[in-house]
Design an enzyme around this catalytic site. Structure first.
Site, mmCIF file in Angstrom:
data_model
loop_
_atom_site.group_PDB
_atom_site.id
_atom_site.type_symbol
_atom_site.label_atom_id
_atom_site.label_comp_id
_atom_site.label_asym_id
_atom_site.label_seq_id
_atom_site.Cartn_x
_atom_site.Cartn_y
_atom_site.Cartn_z
ATOM 1 N N LYS A 133 0.810 -1.213 0.000
ATOM 2 C CA LYS A 133 0.000 0.000 0.000
ATOM 3 C C LYS A 133 0.850 1.272 0.000
ATOM 4 O O LYS A 133 0.620 2.176 -0.801
ATOM 5 C CB LYS A 133 -0.807 -0.147 1.277
ATOM 6 N N ARG A 145 -9.188 3.474 8.970
ATOM 7 C CA ARG A 145 -8.924 2.093 9.363
ATOM 8 C C ARG A 145 -10.049 1.502 10.193
ATOM 9 O O ARG A 145 -10.000 0.326 10.525
ATOM 10 C CB ARG A 145 -7.653 2.056 10.214
ATOM 11 N N ARG A 175 11.029 -6.759 5.257
ATOM 12 C CA ARG A 175 10.948 -5.340 4.889
ATOM 13 C C ARG A 175 11.962 -4.516 5.697
ATOM 14 O O ARG A 175 12.177 -4.750 6.868
ATOM 15 C CB ARG A 175 9.541 -4.825 5.178
ATOM 16 N N ARG A 223 11.203 -1.813 10.929
ATOM 17 C CA ARG A 223 10.340 -1.005 11.802
ATOM 18 C C ARG A 223 10.084 -1.761 13.095
ATOM 19 O O ARG A 223 10.001 -2.982 13.086
ATOM 20 C CB ARG A 223 9.003 -0.740 11.101
ATOM 21 N N ARG A 273 -1.424 -7.048 13.845
ATOM 22 C CA ARG A 273 -1.919 -6.073 12.857
ATOM 23 C C ARG A 273 -2.852 -6.738 11.854
ATOM 24 O O ARG A 273 -3.819 -6.126 11.393
ATOM 25 C CB ARG A 273 -0.741 -5.403 12.143
HETATM 26 P P1 ADP Z 1 0.946 -1.009 8.026
HETATM 27 O O1 ADP Z 1 -0.159 -0.756 7.043
HETATM 28 O O2 ADP Z 1 2.163 -1.603 7.420
HETATM 29 O O3 ADP Z 1 0.484 -1.785 9.233
HETATM 30 P P2 ADP Z 1 1.138 1.868 8.722
HETATM 31 O O4 ADP Z 1 2.428 2.540 8.510
HETATM 32 O O5 ADP Z 1 -0.017 2.263 7.851
HETATM 33 O O6 ADP Z 1 1.471 0.319 8.631
HETATM 34 O O7 ADP Z 1 0.660 2.034 10.251
HETATM 35 C C1 ADP Z 1 1.480 1.674 11.324
HETATM 36 C C2 ADP Z 1 0.740 1.785 12.649
HETATM 37 O O8 ADP Z 1 0.310 3.149 12.853
HETATM 38 C C3 ADP Z 1 -0.562 0.980 12.764
HETATM 39 O O9 ADP Z 1 -0.319 -0.374 13.123
HETATM 40 C C4 ADP Z 1 -1.303 1.765 13.855
HETATM 41 O O10 ADP Z 1 -0.789 1.493 15.136
HETATM 42 C C5 ADP Z 1 -0.958 3.206 13.525
HETATM 43 N N1 ADP Z 1 -1.957 3.829 12.620
HETATM 44 C C6 ADP Z 1 -1.736 4.304 11.363
HETATM 45 N N2 ADP Z 1 -2.867 4.793 10.830
HETATM 46 C C7 ADP Z 1 -3.846 4.618 11.756
HETATM 47 C C8 ADP Z 1 -5.240 4.900 11.812
HETATM 48 N N3 ADP Z 1 -5.895 5.465 10.773
HETATM 49 N N4 ADP Z 1 -5.920 4.570 12.939
HETATM 50 C C9 ADP Z 1 -5.312 4.013 13.991
HETATM 51 N N5 ADP Z 1 -3.998 3.715 14.016
HETATM 52 C C10 ADP Z 1 -3.261 4.015 12.921
#
Ligand code: ADP
Length: 216
Positions: free
Chosen positions: A13, A88, A126, A159, A170
């Site tokens: 994504k 989300r 990754r 990360r 997740r």
């Molecule tokens: P990935 O899609 O690889 O899990 P992201 O970089 O999009 O990673 O997000 C990493 C973390 O940031 C998520 O696991 C969550 O803890 C937090 N996060 C990001 N966007 C949101 C959101 N819209 N609502 C709640 N938590 C979020």
């Protein structure tokens, strides 16, 4: 163009959203990147988010809504945007409807489909650049010089939430909270599902085709 990317962690994504944003000349708005910047800067939001993120759980809706509300009000977001990582949850999706207002008809939602069994392997390989956010994969897209970023020479790292336990968490959270968001947009006929398996270029072509076709 207002585009939302939905996909499980490690679905590609972020990579695809960045690419599409530069192709369409609109900002790439990644809530994950914004939160990681807040963590690195030690802001109050960052201090609250760090341990939540590392465990693979979601940051509370009210915090996220405030962040996205401020970001979408910036001048560069007025001509369109690519949203990566938001909404989300259904609460976030309903809130976003209010924020995008009458422009709702321009909203498109892309869901990248990648089966769970492919995810864990992808994510544990990754690596990202802590400075510029570039994303690498130790098998498919290694940095030219082993462990440092091609752009700025900084050492690439895993990360803190890219360990197996947090990835499984997740994935659970994705199925429980975010799959209903895809259904929400499907019911509005603005969801496009794209196969996320294969080389980055091929997936990107599928995304462009799916955006070009149909008027739903
Ligand atoms: P990935 O899609 O690889 O899990 P992201 O970089 O999009 O990673 O997000 C990493 C973390 O940031 C998520 O696991 C969550 O803890 C937090 N996060 C990001 N966007 C949101 C959101 N819209 N609502 C709640 N938590 C979020």
């Amino acid at each position: 163009m207002k585009i939302i990317f939905i996909g499980p962690p490690g679905s590609g994504k972020g990579t695809q959203a960045k690419r599409l944003a530069s192709r369409l000349a609109v900002p790439h708005i990644s809530t994950g990147d914004m939160l990681r910047e807040a963590v690195a800067a030690g802001t109050p939001v960052g201090q609250k988010a760090a341990s939540i993120m590392a465990s693979g759980a979601l940051v509370p809706d009210d915090v996220m809504i405030e962040i996205i509300n401020d970001r979408l009000a910036q001048p560069d977001a007025q001509k369109g945007f690519i949203l990566d990582g938001f909404p989300r949850t259904l609460v976030q999706a309903e809130k976003l409807d209010g924020l995008v207002g009458n422009g709702k008809s321009e909203l498109r939602v892309l869901q990248l489909l990648v089966p769970d069994d492919a995810i864990v392997r992808r994510i544990t390989l990754r690596r990202t650049c802590p400075q510029c956010g570039a994303i690498y994969h130790l098998e498919n897209s290694r940095p030219a010089s082993d462990s440092v970023c091609d752009r700025d020479g900084v050492e690439v790292i895993a990360r803190p939430d890219d360990n197996e336990e947090a990835v499984r968490k997740r994935l659970d959270v994705f199925h429980r909270d975010t799959v209903p968001v895809a259904s929400y947009y499907k019911a509005k006929s603005i969801l496009r599902e794209v196969d996320g398996i294969g080389p980055v270029d091929e997936v990107f072509e599928r995304i462009e085709k799916s955006l070009a076709h149909g008027s739903s």
